[in-house]
Write a protein that holds these residues in place. Structure first.
Motif, PDB file in Angstrom:
ATOM      1  N   PRO A  67       0.847  -1.191   0.000  1.00 31.35           N
ATOM      2  CA  PRO A  67       0.000   0.000   0.000  1.00 31.35           C
ATOM      3  C   PRO A  67       0.887   1.247   0.000  1.00 31.35           C
ATOM      4  O   PRO A  67       1.993   1.221   0.578  1.00 31.35           O
ATOM      5  CB  PRO A  67      -0.773  -0.105   1.321  1.00 31.35           C
ATOM      6  CG  PRO A  67      -0.540  -1.465   1.839  1.00 31.35           C
ATOM      7  CD  PRO A  67       0.659  -2.036   1.174  1.00 31.35           C
ATOM      8  N   LYS A  68       0.439   2.301  -0.627  1.00 28.39           N
ATOM      9  CA  LYS A  68       1.262   3.496  -0.840  1.00 28.39           C
ATOM     10  C   LYS A  68       1.934   3.999   0.443  1.00 28.39           C
ATOM     11  O   LYS A  68       3.111   4.365   0.438  1.00 28.39           O
ATOM     12  CB  LYS A  68       0.405   4.603  -1.458  1.00 28.39           C
ATOM     13  CG  LYS A  68       1.183   5.522  -2.355  1.00 28.39           C
ATOM     14  CD  LYS A  68       0.268   6.371  -3.192  1.00 28.39           C
ATOM     15  CE  LYS A  68       1.098   7.178  -4.185  1.00 28.39           C
ATOM     16  NZ  LYS A  68       0.281   7.929  -5.111  1.00 28.39           N
ATOM     17  N   GLU A  69       1.182   3.989   1.547  1.00 28.49           N
ATOM     18  CA  GLU A  69       1.717   4.557   2.788  1.00 28.49           C
ATOM     19  C   GLU A  69       2.819   3.685   3.400  1.00 28.49           C
ATOM     20  O   GLU A  69       3.550   4.122   4.277  1.00 28.49           O
ATOM     21  CB  GLU A  69       0.591   4.844   3.797  1.00 28.49           C
ATOM     22  CG  GLU A  69      -0.100   3.637   4.399  1.00 28.49           C
ATOM     23  CD  GLU A  69      -1.175   3.019   3.484  1.00 28.49           C
ATOM     24  OE1 GLU A  69      -1.331   3.483   2.340  1.00 28.49           O
ATOM     25  OE2 GLU A  69      -1.838   2.068   3.927  1.00 28.49           O
ATOM     26  N   LYS A  70       2.906   2.440   2.952  1.00 29.69           N
ATOM     27  CA  LYS A  70       3.942   1.564   3.501  1.00 29.69           C
ATOM     28  C   LYS A  70       5.162   1.427   2.588  1.00 29.69           C
ATOM     29  O   LYS A  70       6.144   0.780   2.938  1.00 29.69           O
ATOM     30  CB  LYS A  70       3.355   0.171   3.772  1.00 29.69           C
ATOM     31  CG  LYS A  70       2.204   0.248   4.768  1.00 29.69           C
ATOM     32  CD  LYS A  70       1.993  -1.010   5.543  1.00 29.69           C
ATOM     33  CE  LYS A  70       0.968  -0.716   6.616  1.00 29.69           C
ATOM     34  NZ  LYS A  70       0.838  -1.596   7.653  1.00 29.69           N
ATOM     35  N   ARG A  71       5.080   2.035   1.414  1.00 28.19           N
ATOM     36  CA  ARG A  71       6.219   1.970   0.487  1.00 28.19           C
ATOM     37  C   ARG A  71       7.359   2.830   1.005  1.00 28.19           C
ATOM     38  O   ARG A  71       7.143   3.988   1.373  1.00 28.19           O
ATOM     39  CB  ARG A  71       5.816   2.510  -0.887  1.00 28.19           C
ATOM     40  CG  ARG A  71       5.022   1.546  -1.685  1.00 28.19           C
ATOM     41  CD  ARG A  71       4.638   2.194  -3.003  1.00 28.19           C
ATOM     42  NE  ARG A  71       3.405   1.607  -3.467  1.00 28.19           N
ATOM     43  CZ  ARG A  71       2.610   2.150  -4.373  1.00 28.19           C
ATOM     44  NH1 ARG A  71       2.923   3.314  -4.916  1.00 28.19           N
ATOM     45  NH2 ARG A  71       1.511   1.542  -4.748  1.00 28.19           N
ATOM     46  N   PRO A  72       8.577   2.286   1.013  1.00 29.26           N
ATOM     47  CA  PRO A  72       9.697   3.106   1.487  1.00 29.26           C
ATOM     48  C   PRO A  72      10.018   4.238   0.508  1.00 29.26           C
ATOM     49  O   PRO A  72       9.890   4.045  -0.715  1.00 29.26           O
ATOM     50  CB  PRO A  72      10.863   2.110   1.551  1.00 29.26           C
ATOM     51  CG  PRO A  72      10.472   0.990   0.670  1.00 29.26           C
ATOM     52  CD  PRO A  72       8.985   0.937   0.609  1.00 29.26           C
ATOM     53  N   PRO A  73      10.396   5.418   1.004  1.00 30.96           N
ATOM     54  CA  PRO A  73      10.766   6.502   0.090  1.00 30.96           C
ATOM     55  C   PRO A  73      12.017   6.143  -0.716  1.00 30.96           C
ATOM     56  O   PRO A  73      12.848   5.353  -0.251  1.00 30.96           O
ATOM     57  CB  PRO A  73      11.032   7.689   1.020  1.00 30.96           C
ATOM     58  CG  PRO A  73      11.143   7.126   2.381  1.00 30.96           C
ATOM     59  CD  PRO A  73      10.497   5.791   2.407  1.00 30.96           C
ATOM     60  N   LYS A  74      12.122   6.726  -1.890  1.00 31.52           N
ATOM     61  CA  LYS A  74      13.198   6.351  -2.830  1.00 31.52           C
ATOM     62  C   LYS A  74      14.595   6.501  -2.230  1.00 31.52           C
ATOM     63  O   LYS A  74      15.490   5.710  -2.527  1.00 31.52           O
ATOM     64  CB  LYS A  74      13.083   7.193  -4.095  1.00 31.52           C
ATOM     65  CG  LYS A  74      13.859   6.581  -5.247  1.00 31.52           C
ATOM     66  CD  LYS A  74      13.776   7.403  -6.494  1.00 31.52           C
ATOM     67  CE  LYS A  74      14.725   6.793  -7.524  1.00 31.52           C
ATOM     68  NZ  LYS A  74      15.031   7.679  -8.609  1.00 31.52           N
ATOM     69  N   GLU A  75      14.774   7.525  -1.368  1.00 34.42           N
ATOM     70  CA  GLU A  75      16.127   7.746  -0.836  1.00 34.42           C
ATOM     71  C   GLU A  75      16.603   6.606   0.068  1.00 34.42           C
ATOM     72  O   GLU A  75      17.774   6.517   0.402  1.00 34.42           O
ATOM     73  CB  GLU A  75      16.240   9.105  -0.127  1.00 34.42           C
ATOM     74  CG  GLU A  75      15.332   9.308   1.056  1.00 34.42           C
ATOM     75  CD  GLU A  75      14.035  10.002   0.663  1.00 34.42           C
ATOM     76  OE1 GLU A  75      13.643   9.925  -0.517  1.00 34.42           O
ATOM     77  OE2 GLU A  75      13.415  10.620   1.541  1.00 34.42           O
TER      78      GLU A  75
END
Lengths: 233, 95
Positions: free
Chosen positions: B52-60
């Protein structure tokens, strides 16, 4: 302008290389390919052993290697030592600056984007990439300046000590890098088109070959390899 | 490059076709490391995109294993459950 990496670059991973004499006559054709994961591990082990070996020698004040590297240490002026330290620590500043800046935060491309949104996205990516390159350069220069100011406060004895540590570190780093690349090349130069038979029977055979041939092979290998930065994109 | 490679990788996987003519006849361990790196990265990104979008790690964080682990510990609450309760029927115990 950031270099655009194409998919076809990724799949251009082997090529034939003609070894020529001074008159341009082809003496031999060899085949070079990009190393596999297992090769990398082997090359890394080899390079670490060499780097460890040279570090031990450079820390021994009686060794020839130490005497060669620090022959002019006593005659170096304060400003000369500072220049030497900054130059030796160059990669550290770059790594720190890269770490601080982090990855580029790309804008989100909407689901099912229009052509104009895609054009805008491409433009934004280019701008962000170029901005980051500029920021990185600026940050590296700032870090170098801070270090320079810090070193200016030291006396000659302290600078000599720092210089020795920095030079040993950068020399080992150079040895590591050179040995790693050379070992990758040794493992990945073949005498047949199917790339099944190695051109060099062992690493010493590669090391002892003429420097001109080694240079051609190293450059050919480098030409096939994509950088980590390219791969991330 | 990543999106196109991702698409190619899925097609190759599902159709059991070689990813590229130049890789035909090669075992995976013989792949150039540049290609295996790009594939691994693609698989990693695909697995993040399944979240789910909110659990995706940020790209950095993608190339920072330690920070990535901490992110997942946080968003999936992996370290907070330290006590477990089992209901045991005493009649089922031997002895």
């Amino acid at each position: 302008m950031a270099k655009e990496v194409k998919l076809e670059d990724l799949f251009r991973w082997n090529k034939s290389v003609d070894i020529k004499d001074r008159k341009g006559n082809v003496l031999k054709t060899v085949y070079v390919r990009v190393a596999g994961d297992a090769n990398l591990q082997e090359a890394q082990n080899h390079a670490l052993a060499r780097s460890r070996q040279i570090r031990r020698k450079l820390r021994d004040e009686e060794s020839l290697e130490y005497k060669a590297l620090f022959a002019d240490l006593e005659s170096r002026s304060q400003s000369d030592l500072i220049v030497g330290i900054i130059a030796s620590e160059g990669s550290k500043f770059r790594d720190e600056a890269n770490e601080e800046l982090g990855e580029i935060d790309l804008p989100d491309l909407p689901d099912d984007p229009t052509l104009e949104e895609r054009e805008k996205f491409q433009e934004d990516v280019e701008k962000l990439t170029n901005n980051r390159t500029e920021q990185l350069q600026k940050l590296i220069e700032e870090k170098m300046q801070t270090r320079r100011e810090d070193l200016n406060k030291k006396d000659v004895q302290q600078l000599q000590d720092i210089y020795k540590v920095a030079r040993i570190e950068s020399s080992c780093f150079e040895v590591y890098g050179f040995e790693f690349r050379s070992y990758c090349v040794y493992l990945n130069v073949f005498s047949d088109k199917k790339m099944a038979v190695r051109e060099f029977s062992n690493y010493d055979a590669f090391s002892n070959t003429s420097s001109l041939i080694k240079r051609i092979l190293l450059e050919s290998y480098a030409d096939l390899e994509l950088s980590e930065e390219d791969l991330k994109n | 490059m990543g999106d196109v490679l991702g698409g190619m990788w899925h097609i190759a996987k599902n159709t059991h076709m070689p990813l590229h003519p130049t890789l035909k006849g090669l075992a995976v361990y013989q792949f150039p490391y540049t290609i295996s790196y790009a594939i691994r990265k693609r698989i990693q990104i695909d697995s993040f995109m399944e979240l789910p979008k909110e659990k995706r790690p940020p790209k950095e964080l993608w190339s920072k294993p330690k920070e990535l682990e901490e992110w997942f510990d946080r968003v999936f609450d992996r370290n907070t459950q330290t006590e477990f309760t089992f209901n045991i029927d005493e009649d089922e115990l031997e002895g």
